[in-house]
Design a protein around this motif. Sequence first.
Motif, PDB file in Angstrom:
ATOM      1  N   ARG A  44      -4.826  -6.504   8.652  1.00 22.67           N
ATOM      2  CA  ARG A  44      -4.026  -5.284   8.677  1.00 22.67           C
ATOM      3  C   ARG A  44      -3.564  -4.992  10.107  1.00 22.67           C
ATOM      4  NH1 ARG A  44      -3.186  -5.992   4.257  1.00 22.67           N
ATOM      5  NH2 ARG A  44      -3.671  -4.759   2.409  1.00 22.67           N
ATOM      6  N   GLU A  45      -2.299  -4.612  10.246  1.00 25.95           N
ATOM      7  CA  GLU A  45      -1.773  -4.291  11.572  1.00 25.95           C
ATOM      8  C   GLU A  45      -2.461  -3.064  12.163  1.00 25.95           C
ATOM      9  OE1 GLU A  45       2.586  -3.974  13.810  1.00 25.95           O
ATOM     10  OE2 GLU A  45       2.465  -4.117  11.616  1.00 25.95           O
ATOM     11  N   SER A  46      -3.035  -2.226  11.316  1.00 27.59           N
ATOM     12  CA  SER A  46      -3.742  -1.037  11.776  1.00 27.59           C
ATOM     13  C   SER A  46      -5.121  -1.356  12.359  1.00 27.59           C
ATOM     14  CB  SER A  46      -3.924  -0.058  10.608  1.00 27.59           C
ATOM     15  OG  SER A  46      -4.648  -0.667   9.551  1.00 27.59           O
ATOM     16  N   PRO A  90     -14.090   4.905   9.730  1.00 28.73           N
ATOM     17  CA  PRO A  90     -13.769   4.031   8.596  1.00 28.73           C
ATOM     18  C   PRO A  90     -12.395   3.402   8.740  1.00 28.73           C
ATOM     19  CG  PRO A  90     -13.621   6.337   7.945  1.00 28.73           C
ATOM     20  CD  PRO A  90     -14.213   6.329   9.325  1.00 28.73           C
ATOM     21  N   LYS A  91     -12.283   2.163   8.237  1.00 25.51           N
ATOM     22  CA  LYS A  91     -11.010   1.446   8.227  1.00 25.51           C
ATOM     23  C   LYS A  91     -10.632   1.128   6.778  1.00 25.51           C
ATOM     24  CE  LYS A  91      -9.890   0.947  12.616  1.00 25.51           C
ATOM     25  NZ  LYS A  91      -8.583   1.415  13.128  1.00 25.51           N
ATOM     26  N   PRO A  92     -10.163   2.118   6.035  1.00 27.97           N
ATOM     27  CA  PRO A  92      -9.883   1.902   4.610  1.00 27.97           C
ATOM     28  C   PRO A  92      -8.809   0.861   4.350  1.00 27.97           C
ATOM     29  CG  PRO A  92      -9.023   4.028   5.333  1.00 27.97           C
ATOM     30  CD  PRO A  92      -9.881   3.522   6.440  1.00 27.97           C
ATOM     31  N   ASP A  93      -7.917   0.631   5.306  1.00 26.81           N
ATOM     32  CA  ASP A  93      -6.880  -0.385   5.110  1.00 26.81           C
ATOM     33  C   ASP A  93      -7.473  -1.780   4.917  1.00 26.81           C
ATOM     34  OD1 ASP A  93      -5.051   1.594   5.434  1.00 26.81           O
ATOM     35  OD2 ASP A  93      -4.195   0.850   7.311  1.00 26.81           O
ATOM     36  N   VAL A 133      -1.752  -5.287  -0.443  1.00 29.29           N
ATOM     37  CA  VAL A 133      -2.296  -3.933  -0.355  1.00 29.29           C
ATOM     38  C   VAL A 133      -3.188  -3.679  -1.546  1.00 29.29           C
ATOM     39  CG1 VAL A 133      -1.751  -1.487  -0.313  1.00 29.29           C
ATOM     40  CG2 VAL A 133      -0.294  -3.114   0.891  1.00 29.29           C
ATOM     41  N   SER A 134      -4.404  -3.199  -1.277  1.00 26.36           N
ATOM     42  CA  SER A 134      -5.363  -2.958  -2.339  1.00 26.36           C
ATOM     43  C   SER A 134      -4.888  -1.862  -3.263  1.00 26.36           C
ATOM     44  CB  SER A 134      -6.718  -2.561  -1.727  1.00 26.36           C
ATOM     45  OG  SER A 134      -7.594  -2.167  -2.742  1.00 26.36           O
TER      46      SER A 134
END
Length: 268
Positions: free
Chosen positions: A177-179, A209-212, A8-9
Amino acid sequence: MRRLLPVVSSCLTLLLPLTAAPAASASNAASKSESASHGPGTCAKGGTLFCEDFQSLPVGGAASLKWGVDTKHGTLTVERGARGQKMLHVHTEGNGRAFLKVDDFAPPGNGFYGRLRLRVKAFPTAPDWAHYTLVEATGAGPEIVRPLGGQYVPTLGKDLWGVGADGGPTGDWTNWRESAPSLADVWQCVEWRMDPADNTISLWFDGVPKPDLTVSTRGHGGNDVDFVFPRFDTVKIGWQLYQPNPSPAAYDLWVDDIALSTQRVGCA
């Protein structure tokens, strides 16, 4: 490829002020046999570092003076959709590759945005941890940067999008990422940003946006060292799968409306 779980970032994404407002998302309800709306003629408007919508190319084997081809056990073909527009058909066998290759690419300040529309017929379901790349950026420096790729994660039984890298100090990793599931057989508009301020890669799918999926100098999925961009000079767009004997045994995707720019292009 090593089976690394994503890290995780711990860094926030740093975005410079956008000079182009986010555009409306592309419709996933478009016919499976053709691209979603082309929008207001991105390539005709100019203002990009590179643009290709395939409309000026003849149907058949793909070739252009603007870009090259990198293939092994794969082909690139220009096809016409049901509405008459043209697009690039990428086909590979096994763990082959087929890329449109933008050479002599020199983004100002080593940062840029990318945008493309794509439909992947099917993603791998074997072997475990099968890894695929759709966009790769390289240059002077050891890291092979993959702003758009993914992996089949057997513990979840899913294909997931992820940013990745290889060949440099950070090692071989895909920050899935699972998201962010890789959806098969639907058109999507994918955007990414390469921000040299903190070696940050950010993504949007259909304008969202996909911040994950964001990675940066210290927040990535590899070894505990800094992730640093090379001095970009090449961008490849297409498909590569790295493991032998995958299932399915062949891969097809369609790509359209490719743009590389100093500003966000959007998906209208």
